[in-house]
Design a protein around this motif. Structure first.
Motif, PDB file in Angstrom:
ATOM      1  N   THR A 194       0.668   5.853   0.288  1.00 58.47           N
ATOM      2  CA  THR A 194       0.015   7.164   0.296  1.00 58.47           C
ATOM      3  C   THR A 194       1.057   8.168  -0.189  1.00 58.47           C
ATOM      4  OG1 THR A 194       0.685   7.704   2.560  1.00 58.47           O
ATOM      5  CG2 THR A 194      -1.383   6.497   2.279  1.00 58.47           C
TER       6      THR A 194
ATOM      7  N   ARG B  99      -7.057  -0.611   2.478  1.00 58.18           N
ATOM      8  CA  ARG B  99      -8.300  -1.242   1.998  1.00 58.18           C
ATOM      9  C   ARG B  99      -8.261  -1.394   0.483  1.00 58.18           C
ATOM     10  NH1 ARG B  99     -13.306   2.394   2.843  1.00 58.18           N
ATOM     11  NH2 ARG B  99     -12.452   3.323   0.949  1.00 58.18           N
ATOM     12  N   HIS B 100      -7.855  -0.339  -0.199  1.00 60.09           N
ATOM     13  CA  HIS B 100      -7.795  -0.384  -1.668  1.00 60.09           C
ATOM     14  C   HIS B 100      -6.811  -1.459  -2.129  1.00 60.09           C
ATOM     15  CE1 HIS B 100      -7.775   0.925  -5.829  1.00 60.09           C
ATOM     16  NE2 HIS B 100      -6.446   0.999  -5.776  1.00 60.09           N
TER      17      HIS B 100
ATOM     18  N   GLU C 159      -8.347  -4.970  -1.450  1.00 61.67           N
ATOM     19  CA  GLU C 159      -9.437  -5.274  -2.376  1.00 61.67           C
ATOM     20  C   GLU C 159      -8.900  -5.576  -3.772  1.00 61.67           C
ATOM     21  OE1 GLU C 159     -13.059  -2.668  -0.326  1.00 61.67           O
ATOM     22  OE2 GLU C 159     -11.844  -1.789  -1.945  1.00 61.67           O
ATOM     23  N   THR C 160      -7.890  -4.832  -4.194  1.00 55.10           N
ATOM     24  CA  THR C 160      -7.269  -5.077  -5.499  1.00 55.10           C
ATOM     25  C   THR C 160      -6.624  -6.464  -5.522  1.00 55.10           C
ATOM     26  OG1 THR C 160      -6.840  -2.710  -5.789  1.00 55.10           O
ATOM     27  CG2 THR C 160      -5.546  -4.238  -7.138  1.00 55.10           C
TER      28      THR C 160
ATOM     29  N   VAL D 233      -7.528   3.809   4.163  1.00 51.34           N
ATOM     30  CA  VAL D 233      -8.112   3.745   2.816  1.00 51.34           C
ATOM     31  C   VAL D 233      -7.133   3.099   1.840  1.00 51.34           C
ATOM     32  CG1 VAL D 233      -8.912   5.140   0.869  1.00 51.34           C
ATOM     33  CG2 VAL D 233      -9.659   5.699   3.179  1.00 51.34           C
ATOM     34  N   ALA D 234      -5.854   3.454   1.952  1.00 53.10           N
ATOM     35  CA  ALA D 234      -4.851   2.883   1.051  1.00 53.10           C
ATOM     36  C   ALA D 234      -4.726   1.376   1.250  1.00 53.10           C
ATOM     37  CB  ALA D 234      -3.503   3.571   1.281  1.00 53.10           C
TER      38      ALA D 234
ATOM     39  N   TRP E  94       0.845  -1.189   0.000  1.00 57.27           N
ATOM     40  CA  TRP E  94       0.000   0.000   0.000  1.00 57.27           C
ATOM     41  C   TRP E  94       0.883   1.242   0.000  1.00 57.27           C
ATOM     42  CZ3 TRP E  94       0.749   3.426   3.979  1.00 57.27           C
ATOM     43  CH2 TRP E  94       1.390   2.940   5.114  1.00 57.27           C
TER      44      TRP E  94
END
Length: 884
Positions: free
Chosen positions: A800, A839-840, A843-844, A836-837, A798
């Motif tokens: 940011t 989670r993204h 999910e990816t 959020v990072a 991940w």
């Protein structure tokens, strides 16, 4: 961001604040006439002010810009980036670096010297084969004879302003302003004559108005670059801010962006400081501080074991009132009275009371404080640690001298904020600096929360029960280690008594593990290993090691049922695995290496014509005269000279790019022809061969690309993994999930065991919060199996704007229908950038894995769920929580 700035930022791995600083310098250089002879100072000031209104005045007779970066963000690396940029982009060759004291002076020399641990120019190809020459306040006299060496294209002069100050006392000239026969002038005069000298000032707040600095100013540099974490000076009771600041990256910003440790102030629960004597308070602070230190040490050991990172040895700083107090503390901390003498030989006192050999030995131990072989764990100091002693492993500070809250905050924490791994790990105890200040707790909290404070601090309250309990460490073995760690078996037992595995049987079991791992690399799932695949794993494991052991095997070992032992080990290894695939983007078909078209960067490729006169000096009478000579051109032409150098360079992709490289070197020769006679080009190339080739290799590396004939595709390179083990630290005895956490003890310090559905045997786990423990109780009730993933279990990355890392989810779960990655977060954290990072990224990863699964009907699909902590209760079902 310009391409050159981007390349330097990437190659030096600059953090965002450092990149911002480099961009500011780039803007200034591109938009002002600083390098154009003798530009008008007022004009340059006005141009920069329009873009950076914080700049009010240069405060000098030349353009001087202050970059204020918080401690621990990396001022020295930014200084290196400045030098790299000015040299490679603008051709600046001479730099003068000023240090405030001997400690920083020595540190800068080390950091700018190749093959040292913190070398700032790592990754800079322009300096790979021809690094900058380092001239210091100690070697400049002997170095003078090398000043005209054409192979030296960049010089960094490093001087100590405190030494210069000592030399000019009584109105004397500094030593480097005195005449040198080799130069025919002073070294100062030679520097002053350089066309584009740039002055860099480290920790400039320490010496801004010194006489030594005024003397340095007379060098008349074209540009000054000041770096400091404190862009102001104190004059009496007044604080005077710098007026030439163009970048202000404060400590508060650094903490918010995760570039430094998180400071925390610690106190004892229900403490009444006014009811205690000074001595009793000191003893309690020392006891609690060392308890905190030992807990931190255990946590760092656990982190290193879990991640494979190097071990960090923490130390404690005790700040004493004076040297007499420091000596008393040294005796007490090493005595039997304090923790039964555990710290005898592990404490040093560093202050002005030390002298001679004893002082030298103490300083040597202090400089090696980060080494895991150094026994010192407590440093007693009268003053706060000074700038320049950049330690990364200071984790606990115990201030025992009187000071107001602001002084304690600003002076105490600065030396302890650097992160040992370069960035935060996400493990609280690894990322935290603890200040044990029982008698100043509320005062410090109030000051930290005031609007004028440079930081915000966490607050930690510890109970007496916690201090009494020693910190323990436990490791839950990973899946394959759990299989191999078994030492007895019922197979082949006599009268029901388990017998140890023989060496022959252990060899079979090891081979089973290797065969299971090999099966994973074919992309198979763990569940598909049964049947014929399992039989093949067992058969090969039994057959392969037999010849090695048959000759020495005892009769009893021949009675072992190796096939049964191998099958048992295989089933256990599969059972302790999880269908977590590893995926990778790989090229398809032939891969071609090539170069993007680009224009030649002529920086560093300007050489002077070779003189056809020789200077001869007669030794007996000192007379000099000139002698003309003629040279014949080398047989090889200049293009062949350059191409042969590139052809033998390992990092140059020559095959397949011959035409491109030929055109490239032609442009180099054409450029040389613009200022060199045609008959001298080959000879100049021979004289500067390594310098030119290093320049060309750098340019080619910056434009190197790989192209796959069939493009790129995502593949599963491992179908499953063993469930990795985890090491935890905890206090007290492990609890069951249903037992309450003792009053006054943080759940973060408690371990839990007796888990029925955990995916590894005899597991001990920890949780960060009560909602996580509640979720574990639900998983024990509703899942097939679950576990707490180790850091490297999932290859999920991940990022940011300010940070990046590898994702370590809270839970991994298998249910009847699917595989879950679960994360628990408070509602007010759900939209945090890092959350959020992550989670993204998760999910990816799930989408990629599900898309790659060849037989969706036969394998369970992955899903990610972010669960609000407030929604978790014992009455909730797993399905409700993960589908909400």
């Amino acid at each position: 961001m310009r391409a050159e700035v981007q390349q330097i930022s990437n190659r030096m791995s600059l953090r965002q604040p450092q990149r911002d600083g480099l961009e500011i310098l780039d803007w200034v250089m591109e938009n002002t006439p600083i390098l154009d002879g003798t530009p008008d100072l007022e004009t340059i000031l006005q141009i920069i002010q329009e873009e950076f209104p914080s700049l009010q005045d240069f405060e000098r007779e030349f353009p001087s810009l202050c970059f204020a970066l918080a401690t621990g963000v990396g001022k020295t690396r930014l200084m290196g980036a400045f030098i790299t940029y000015l040299h490679t982009v603008h051709g600046v060759s001479d730099f003068f670096v000023l240090a405030p004291n001997l400690t920083i002076y020595n540190k800068l020399i080390a950091d700018f010297t190749p093959n040292t641990p913190k070398y700032v120019f790592k990754g800079i190809s322009a300096f790979a084969n021809n690094p900058p020459a380092i001239v210091t306040g100690d070697n400049y006299e002997t170095y003078a004879s090398h000043l005209f060496d054409q192979l030296i294209t960049c010089r960094i002069n490093i001087f100590n302003v405190s030494k210069i100050n000592s030399e000019i006392r009584g109105g004397n000239e500094p030593k480097f302003r005195r005449f040198q026969e080799v130069l025919g002038e002073s070294y100062f005069a030679w520097l002053r004559s350089r066309p584009n000298l740039v002055l860099l000032m480290d920790e400039s707040h320490r010496y801004r108005a010194d006489a030594g600095v005024r003397a340095i100013n007379e060098l008349e540099p074209v540009l000054g670059l000041e770096l400091t974490a404190t862009p102001h000076v104190t004059r009496g009771q007044k604080t005077v801010a710098f007026r030439n600041v163009v970048q202000d990256y404060s400590l508060r910003k650094a903490m918010n962006d995760g570039f430094v440790k998180i400071p925390a102030v610690v106190t004892r629960e229900n403490l009444q400081p006014r009811q205690m004597t000074t001595e009793a308070m000191e003893r309690m602070k020392l006891t609690d501080g060392i308890w905190f230190h030992e807990q931190t040490k255990a946590e760092l050991e656990a982190y290193a074991a879990n991640t494979g990172q190097r071990l960090v040895k923490p130390f404690v700083l005790v700040v004493a009132r004076d040297t007499t107090h420091a000596a008393d503390l040294l005796c007490y901390l090493q005595s039997e009275e304090f923790r039964d003498g555990d710290y005898a030989g592990k404490v040093i006192q560093v202050d002005s009371s030390r002298s001679g050999v004893e002082k030298d030995e103490t300083i040597q131990q202090l400089l090696q404080i980060e080494s895991v072989t150094n026994p010192i764990e407590i440093v007693i100091h009268v003053d706060m640690l000074k700038e320049g002693w950049d330690v990364n492993n200071l984790y606990t500070i115990i201030p025992l001298r009187a000071a107001n809250a602001r002084t304690l905050i600003e002076q105490t924490i600065g030396r302890g904020l650097r992160l040992p791994y370069g960035k935060r790990t996400g493990v609280t105890s690894v990322d935290r600096l603890s200040i044990v200040a029982h008698d100043r707790f509320q005062e410090i909290v109030d000051e930290a929360n005031s609007g004028s404070s440079i930081i915000q601090m966490q607050q930690i309250v510890i109970s007496e029960d916690e201090v009494r309990n020693p910190t323990r460490k436990v490791t839950t073995e990973g899946g394959y280690a759990a299989v191999l760690g078994q030492t007895t078996t019922m197979l082949g037992s006599t009268d029901g008594v388990p017998q140890p595995y023989s060496p022959r049987a252990q060899s079979v079991r090891q081979r089973v593990i290797e065969n299971v791992q090999a099966a994973s690399r074919t992309g198979l799932s763990a569940g598909s290993l049964y049947g014929d695949v399992l039989e093949d794993i067992v058969t090969r494991a039994v057959a392969e090691p037999s010849a090695e052991y048959d000759a020495q095997a005892t009769q009893s070992s021949f009675d072992e049922d190796l096939a049964a032992i191998a099958k048992e080990a295989a089933e256990q290894a599969i059972g302790y695995s999880f269908d977590i695939p590893r995926i990778a983007v790989v090229p398809v078909g032939h891969v071609a290496a090539s170069y993007m078209p680009f224009s030649l960067d002529t920086t560093g490729l300007n050489f002077k014509p070779i003189s056809e006169m020789m200077i001869v000096q007669q030794l007996h009478d000192g007379r000099q005269f000139r002698l003309a000579f003629g040279t014949e051109n080398p047989d090889r032409d200049p293009i062949t000279l350059l191409l042969s150098g590139l052809q033998t360079a390992d990092e140059v992709a020559y095959a397949g790019n011959e035409a491109f490289l030929a055109h490239f070197v032609e442009s180099v020769v054409d450029h040389l022809g613009t200022h060199l006679p045609a008959d001298q080009i080959s000879e100049v190339i021979l004289m500067n061969h390594q310098v030119i080739l290093a320049n060309l290799r750098r340019q080619l590396a910056d434009h190197f690309v790989e192209n796959a004939e069939g493009g790129f595709e995502t593949r599963i390179i491992e179908g499953f993994q063993e469930i990795k083990g985890v090491t935890y630290t905890y206090v007290g005895n492990p609890l069951t999930l249903s037992e309450p956490v003792p009053h006054g003890v943080s759940i973060r310090n408690v371990a839990f065991s007796s888990l029925e559905r955990y995916a590894l045997p005899n597991a001990v786990v920890k949780f960060d919060s009560e909602p996580e423990r509640k979720l574990a109780r639900i998983l024990e009730r509703e899942s097939i199996r679950w576990f707490r993933p180790a850091l490297d279990q999932f290859d999920i990355r991940w990022s940011t704007r300010n940070d990046s890392g590898q994702y370590q989810p809270d839970f991994c779960v298998e249910t009847d229908t699917e595989l879950l990655i679960l994360e628990v977060k408070a509602t007010n954290q759900l939209e945090d950038d890092v959350v959020v990072a992550k989670r993204h990224a998760a999910e990816t990863w799930c989408d990629s894995v599900n898309r790659l699964v060849m037989d969706p009907a036969g394998l369970k699909r992955w899903r990610y769920a972010l669960i609000p902590a407030e929604s978790i209760g014992d009455q909730m079902s797993l399905g409700y929580l993960t589908n909400g």
